[in-house]
Design a protein around this motif. Structure first.
Motif, PDB file in Angstrom:
ATOM      1  N   GLY A  67       0.788  -1.224   0.000  1.00  0.00           N
ATOM      2  CA  GLY A  67       0.000   0.000   0.000  1.00  0.00           C
ATOM      3  C   GLY A  67       0.819   1.271   0.000  1.00  0.00           C
ATOM      4  O   GLY A  67       0.339   2.321   0.435  1.00  0.00           O
ATOM      5  N   THR A  96       2.473   4.657  -1.569  1.00  0.00           N
ATOM      6  CA  THR A  96       1.942   5.587  -2.569  1.00  0.00           C
ATOM      7  C   THR A  96       3.079   6.391  -3.205  1.00  0.00           C
ATOM      8  O   THR A  96       4.123   6.605  -2.584  1.00  0.00           O
ATOM      9  CB  THR A  96       0.917   6.548  -1.940  1.00  0.00           C
ATOM     10  OG1 THR A  96       1.544   7.250  -0.854  1.00  0.00           O
ATOM     11  CG2 THR A  96      -0.291   5.781  -1.426  1.00  0.00           C
ATOM     12  N   ARG A 120      -0.526   3.610  -6.311  1.00  0.00           N
ATOM     13  CA  ARG A 120      -0.401   2.793  -5.096  1.00  0.00           C
ATOM     14  C   ARG A 120       0.285   1.500  -5.510  1.00  0.00           C
ATOM     15  O   ARG A 120      -0.104   0.877  -6.495  1.00  0.00           O
ATOM     16  CB  ARG A 120      -1.770   2.497  -4.500  1.00  0.00           C
ATOM     17  CG  ARG A 120      -1.702   1.691  -3.193  1.00  0.00           C
ATOM     18  CD  ARG A 120      -3.077   1.271  -2.686  1.00  0.00           C
ATOM     19  NE  ARG A 120      -3.899   2.418  -2.371  1.00  0.00           N
ATOM     20  CZ  ARG A 120      -5.097   2.658  -2.898  1.00  0.00           C
ATOM     21  NH1 ARG A 120      -5.609   1.796  -3.785  1.00  0.00           N
ATOM     22  NH2 ARG A 120      -5.795   3.715  -2.568  1.00  0.00           N
TER      23      ARG A 120
END
Length: 649
Positions: free
Chosen positions: A372, A374, A388
């Motif tokens: 996860g 970014t 992501r």
């Protein structure tokens, strides 16, 4: 001088050749006190001497040797059977030694005479062999896979497998060395013949011709027989005449069967039934193999379609950092027309940025994964992506890390939508805050108005002068604080990190809610045990606290419908090691276990007019400020919202 191992070899050298050999393949290959030895080594040394070639031997497992010849890091692989699966990768010399693949069992175990008897049996065998390729497509057989013949034999002897399947000559040599010949025996039926050759890189015809001519020369001069007898203790004439012996034995058996056929019809019928049974077994086995091959092809094609149809970019690397898979979505996001297969990932800008300081950590096993993460990436002046991405290891069949997988997706629209939802929730919360503090602003204004009206009559009254100089500035300051708090809260701006005390943020929210909570008949308390600072976006964390205060106030109102006990909300700060904890504690109606688990799910709400976005957005804001949210709730005692941040000290 020869080329050192590890550097690609792009052409055939007359001076030194790099040779890969398995050190655990005695009597063909072995390492005696670190020196290569064995029948195959002596044959190759004699060929090299004939052509004035120097050899540099490198011990390595067969799987690594195959990878090395693929990357042109070695010139020759010693003692490798011909395999169609590797025919496109390498060329094979004429066979220099022939044997068979057999099934080794304990001498006292009966009932295993052929491959059809291996059902539900644990088999020890070497990977990257023709017997492994043959058996792995047969159902109901379990495997104990090793990296070498010797390791597979030892696993069988230690009781970690029921049988060993592999080279008969290698196994017999090992049993003889350890005086175990009487305790183990081979099944009567061999699985398949096994011819050992030397392997060279694909299309290296010059080196292949040198090896073939050398094998012919060694056999024709009689040197081959001397070396064979030395390592196998069997005259070469016997080995070369094995086929004749087999033919004679076969003819003798046929004669016996003919006699038995003439003597008794019953025996013939039993024999026919047995032959029919074996034929059916082979037919079923062949059908199963065909089915497994077709299933494998379909699975490969199915996986390829899934990968290429995925909305995520998918990239895989091997241990050297070379790109082995690059799907269509990845090429669209990166903006490449040609897939960079075989190139190092550092040559692709986006992949290099995503894997910076992460690839080595995952490939070495020091870190299991990155989930996860970014990244904002500008492909060109007109294209800006919000990405992501996830990084995790790629495991082999034997559960060893042999690469990594990188997946990434375009979440630009999701990011914009989340910003809009944040502003909507913020506006909704703002309207409730404004309504709640309207009376709070009106009260100081009423006091100021009263003092102003009394000025004409009490201007020279000393007590009046003291009171007006004390209370009016204080009320004006309070009104100013309320107005500034609302302005700062309502003003849209980019994320700006600043160092601020957690208690300061709570105080600002306390000023906004004190009168609203009191007007509803509840108490708003403060309990600050930590005054340490945190580095956050002041406005965003204030929004988080306000959202939780609104939820706490709603919970108190629901609780009041069921109970008349005094209810309150407490704003707390606590030190937790090197972290600061902000807590919003209420005596409200609380949540059951299902509600607590689903509280972070978007659109889940228990309120008739709720949107179910308040807590998920608050959680996202906390994560963007490098914080962590914990929710503890009980339907008897209320709810505790805890938000943890690293201390800025």
């Amino acid at each position: 001088m020869g080329t050192s191992f590890g550097e690609p070899r792009h052409e055939y050298s007359h001076q030194t050749l790099i040779v890969a050999y398995e050190p655990d393949l005695a009597p063909l290959n072995a390492a005696q006190e670190g020196v290569p030895a064995g029948f195959a080594i002596e044959v190759l040394d004699r060929i090299a001497a004939l052509h004035h070639i120097r050899l540099q031997y490198v011990p390595m497992a067969r799987s690594r040797a195959i990878e090395a010849i693929r990357e042109q890091q070695v010139d020759i692989i010693v003692s490798i059977p011909f395999s169609r699966s590797y025919a496109e990768l390498m060329d094979f010399s004429e066979p220099f030694y022939s044997t068979s693949v057999g099934i080794l069992t304990p001498a006292d175990r009966h009932g295993i005479d052929a491959v059809t008897d291996l059902s539900e049996t644990l088999v020890a065998l070497q990977s990257h062999t023709i017997e492994y390729d043959f058996l792995k497509n047969i159902r109901r057989i379990h495997y104990q896979v090793a990296g070498s013949q010797r390791a597979a034999i030892e696993a069988f002897l230690l009781g970690r497998a029921d049988v060993f399947v592999g080279d008969v000559a290698i196994a017999e040599h090992y049993l003889e060395q350890h005086h175990l010949e009487d305790r183990y025996s081979f099944a009567r039926t061999y699985l398949m013949p096994l011819d050992y050759s030397f392997a060279v890189s694909k299309d290296n015809y010059r080196l292949l011709h040198t090896l073939n001519s050398g094998i012919w020369h060694v056999k024709s001069t009689g040197e081959y027989g001397d070396m064979y007898q030395k390592w196998f203790k069997t005259p070469q004439e016997f080995a070369s005449g094995t086929l004749l012996v087999v033919v004679k034995i076969t003819l003798a058996l046929i004669a016996v069967f003919l006699i038995l056929f003439l003597v008794g019809a019953r025996w013939n019928r039993q024999l026919k039934k047995e032959v029919d049974r074996k034929t059916r077994d082979l037919s079923h086995l062949n059908a199963s193999l065909v089915e497994q091959v077709e299933l494998t092809r379909n699975n490969v094609e199915f996986l390829r379609q899934i990968i290429d149809s995925s909305p995520r970019g998918i990239v895989t690397l091997n241990r050297e950092g070379l790109i082995t898979k690059f799907n269509q979505k990845a090429s669209v996001i990166v903006g490449l027309r040609e897939l960079p297969l075989g190139e190092h990932y550092s040559r692709v800008q986006l992949i290099s940025e995503l894997l910076k300081n992460k690839a080595d950590e995952v490939l070495s096993g020091r870190k299991n994964y990155y989930l996860g993460e970014t990244k904002e990436w500008e492909r060109d002046p007109e294209t800006l992506y919000q990405l992501r991405y996830y990084v995790y290891p790629l495991f082999s069949f034997e559960q060893h890390i042999n690469g990594l997988i990188l997946t990434f997706e375009d979440v630009t629209e999701e990011t914009e939508l989340r910003k809009k939802l944040f502003e909507q929730e913020k506006s909704k919360a703002l309207s409730r805050v404004v309504a709640g503090i309207a009376h709070e602003i009106r009260n100081p204004l009423s006091s100021i108005k009263t003092f102003v009206e009394l000025i004409p009559t009490k201007l020279h009254n000393e007590r009046f002068q003291k009171e007006i100089s004390t209370y009016v500035p204080r009320e004006i300051t309070r009104v100013n604080q309320l107005i500034e708090g609302l302005i700062n809260y309502a003003r849209p701006r980019q994320q700006i990190f600043e160092t601020i005390a957690a208690s300061t943020i709570l105080d600002e929210c306390y000023i906004l809610f004190e009168r609203s909570v009191m007007n509803k008949g509840f108490a708003l308390l403060r309990d600050y045990q930590s005054h340490r600072q945190i580095c956050v976006d002041h406005n965003q964390i204030k929004q988080v606290v306000i959202n939780f205060l609104i939820n706490a106030l709603d919970a108190l109102e629901e609780k009041r419908l069921k109970s008349d006990e005094p209810l309150h909300i407490t704003l707390r700060t606590r030190d937790k090691a090197d972290r600061v904890c902000i807590q919003i504690v209420d005596d409200g109606i609380g949540m059951d276990e299902d509600g607590r688990v689903k509280a972070l799910e978007p659109f889940f709400t228990t309120k008739p007019k709720g949107t179910g976005l308040g807590i998920p957005i608050a959680d996202q804001l906390i994560k963007e400020n490098r914080g962590e949210l914990h929710i503890s709730s009980n339907q008897k005692f209320g709810t505790v919202i805890s938000v943890y941040f690293d201390s800025a000290l």
